[in-house]
Design a protein around this motif. Structure first.
Motif, PDB file in Angstrom:
ATOM      1  N   SER A  10      -4.110   2.229  -5.239  1.00  0.00           N
ATOM      2  CA  SER A  10      -3.914   2.518  -3.965  1.00  0.00           C
ATOM      3  C   SER A  10      -5.427   2.264  -3.095  1.00  0.00           C
ATOM      4  O   SER A  10      -5.260   1.762  -1.930  1.00  0.00           O
ATOM      5  CB  SER A  10      -3.530   3.999  -3.771  1.00  0.00           C
ATOM      6  OG  SER A  10      -2.323   4.315  -4.075  1.00  0.00           O
ATOM      7  N   PHE A  21       1.046  -1.262  -0.228  1.00  0.00           N
ATOM      8  CA  PHE A  21      -0.150  -0.155  -0.047  1.00  0.00           C
ATOM      9  C   PHE A  21       0.829   1.381  -0.020  1.00  0.00           C
ATOM     10  O   PHE A  21       0.506   2.299  -0.753  1.00  0.00           O
ATOM     11  CB  PHE A  21      -0.988   0.010   1.228  1.00  0.00           C
ATOM     12  CG  PHE A  21      -1.740   1.166   1.416  1.00  0.00           C
ATOM     13  CD1 PHE A  21      -2.791   1.650   0.429  1.00  0.00           C
ATOM     14  CD2 PHE A  21      -1.453   1.922   2.456  1.00  0.00           C
ATOM     15  CE1 PHE A  21      -3.352   2.581   0.538  1.00  0.00           C
ATOM     16  CE2 PHE A  21      -2.239   3.381   2.653  1.00  0.00           C
ATOM     17  CZ  PHE A  21      -3.370   3.502   1.796  1.00  0.00           C
ATOM     18  N   THR A  50       1.314   6.954  -6.868  1.00  0.00           N
ATOM     19  CA  THR A  50       0.242   7.689  -6.871  1.00  0.00           C
ATOM     20  C   THR A  50       0.768   9.220  -6.855  1.00  0.00           C
ATOM     21  O   THR A  50       0.248  10.165  -7.722  1.00  0.00           O
ATOM     22  CB  THR A  50      -1.034   7.550  -5.946  1.00  0.00           C
ATOM     23  OG1 THR A  50      -1.515   6.391  -5.850  1.00  0.00           O
ATOM     24  CG2 THR A  50      -1.979   8.509  -6.245  1.00  0.00           C
ATOM     25  N   ALA A  80       2.272   1.851  -3.397  1.00  0.00           N
ATOM     26  CA  ALA A  80       1.268   2.402  -4.350  1.00  0.00           C
ATOM     27  C   ALA A  80       0.837   3.765  -4.039  1.00  0.00           C
ATOM     28  O   ALA A  80       0.821   4.588  -4.956  1.00  0.00           O
ATOM     29  CB  ALA A  80      -0.143   1.562  -4.090  1.00  0.00           C
ATOM     30  N   GLN A  81       1.105   4.075  -2.860  1.00  0.00           N
ATOM     31  CA  GLN A  81       1.123   5.462  -2.644  1.00  0.00           C
ATOM     32  C   GLN A  81       2.030   6.580  -3.195  1.00  0.00           C
ATOM     33  O   GLN A  81       1.913   7.571  -3.756  1.00  0.00           O
ATOM     34  CB  GLN A  81       0.845   5.914  -0.953  1.00  0.00           C
ATOM     35  CG  GLN A  81      -0.340   5.409  -0.308  1.00  0.00           C
ATOM     36  CD  GLN A  81      -0.296   5.914   1.166  1.00  0.00           C
ATOM     37  OE1 GLN A  81      -1.122   6.843   1.588  1.00  0.00           O
ATOM     38  NE2 GLN A  81       0.608   5.506   2.022  1.00  0.00           N
TER      39      GLN A  81
END
Length: 212
Positions: free
Chosen positions: A184, A147, A154, A150-151
């Motif tokens: 995300s 996670f 982003t 993924a942040q």
């Protein structure tokens, strides 16, 4: 005539005294053995109690950390979903937005921690909470790492947006933001479920109340 020979003899009464003392000697030996076994049992019990206490402390620290992470992820996922609802329709439109339209891509980051878990790993304390539980928690922190990755992706996509006045190019950048933001949210939603499952089984201790 043969000369008399000296032969050792038991002092008068010694054998009888030994026979009389034998039950007492046996009782003392058995008592000593029981005392040693009891001391060993107490030491073993203390070791088990100390290990159990360490396991409770490790689990409490990890559960408290997961509860804090859960609050961070909950806020971020909610904001990311709201942002997606605003920008996805824009990313699907070939027409540029009206002049003066401000596309706000601000989304808070979930500042999750793995300090308690890393402390348990470095202190070789995982055996105190059991293999199955430690494996389950390890999977949660692995998902948490995905996670976080993924942040970061982003953010990279958001930083790339707004570098061109050409809407066709900006739209491509916005499509990338939407794609990374959806990932995300997907990882965040899975993480929320993993957090909730852990805390249902291992509730975090409530914070101590402070007196005014």
């Amino acid at each position: 005539m043969n000369a008399p020979t000296d032969t050792p003899s038991t002092p008068p009464g010694l054998g009888r005294r030994l026979r009389d003392k034998l039950p007492e000697i046996i009782i003392e030996a058995v008592s000593l053995g029981l005392a040693v076994l009891l001391a060993l049992a107490i030491d073993g019990w203390r070791d088990r109690e100390a290990e159990a206490a360490l396991g409770r402390n490790v689990l409490a620290a990890v559960s408290a950390e997961i509860a804090n992470n859960q609050r961070e992820v909950d806020a971020t996922v909610a904001s990311a979903k709201a942002l997606l609802a605003r920008i996805e329709p824009l990313s699907e439109s070939a027409e540029p937005p009206p002049s003066g339209t401000v596309i706000d891509l601000n989304v808070p980051l979930a500042l999750t921690s793995a300090a308690a878990w890393q402390a348990a790993l470095s202190g070789n304390a995982l055996h105190t909470i059991g293999f199955e539980r430690s494996t389950s928690i390890s999977q949660i922190y692995e998902l948490q790492r995905w996670f976080a990755d993924a942040q970061r992706r982003t953010l990279d996509a958001i930083f790339a947006f707004g570098e061109s006045a050409d809407w066709s190019r900006e739209r491509v950048a916005l499509v990338r933001v939407v794609r990374e933001l959806k990932l995300s949210v997907e990882f965040g939603t899975s993480l929320q479920a993993a957090y909730a499952e852990h805390l249902d089984a291992n509730p975090a201790a409530p914070a101590p109340e402070t007196t005014p």
